[in-house]
Design a protein around this motif. Structure first.
Motif: not given
Length: 134
Positions: A106-112, A114-126
């Motif tokens: 959560v701490h690492a995601m706070q500095e990202r 919205p586009q980076e969060i979306k990419i990270i979420t898609e990678v995580a889902k894969t």
């Protein structure tokens, strides 16, 4: 992402297992020329292809990406990677009551962005999709 470092790691691991590019390419379902380009860092590869190569070599996704994530523009972010469910566009403040590994994410995601969060979420889902198939 440093594709040259990633390719070097794939080549090193392939050779340590006594595999030819041809055998690895066939088992990962890619062409021999593409495998050579991956190992030389000349071509980008999809997440799906990276996972296939990792499975053939018996290597984890995070091991393959370790060190290759570093570039001149990015700081060293080595360390464990944790995945959480998408819970909305805002992340709560880390708290001592939560699991420490989730607080770290959560701490690492706070500095990202919205586009980076979306990419990270898609990678995580894969990644999670492939984890369920094992």
């Amino acid at each position: 992402m440093d594709y040259r470092l990633l390719g070097e790691k794939i080549r090193k691991e392939r050779l340590s297992r006594g595999l030819t590019q041809e055998v690895l390419a066939e088992k990962a379902n890619v062409s021999v020329s593409f495998m050579g380009q991956i190992e030389r860092g000349e071509r980008k590869l999809s997440l799906e292809t990276l996972i296939k190569i990792g499975n053939v070599l018996g290597l984890s996704f995070d091991y393959l990406l370790q060190d290759s994530r570093k570039t001149k523009e990015q700081p060293d972010t080595s360390g464990p990677v944790y995945i959480i469910k998408e819970s909305g566009s805002r992340f709560p403040e880390p708290s001592a009551g939560n699991r420490p590994e989730l607080d770290e994410l959560v701490h690492a995601m706070q500095e990202r962005t919205p586009q980076e969060i979306k990419i990270i979420t898609e990678v995580a889902k894969t990644i999670l999709k492939y984890c369920k198939n094992k």
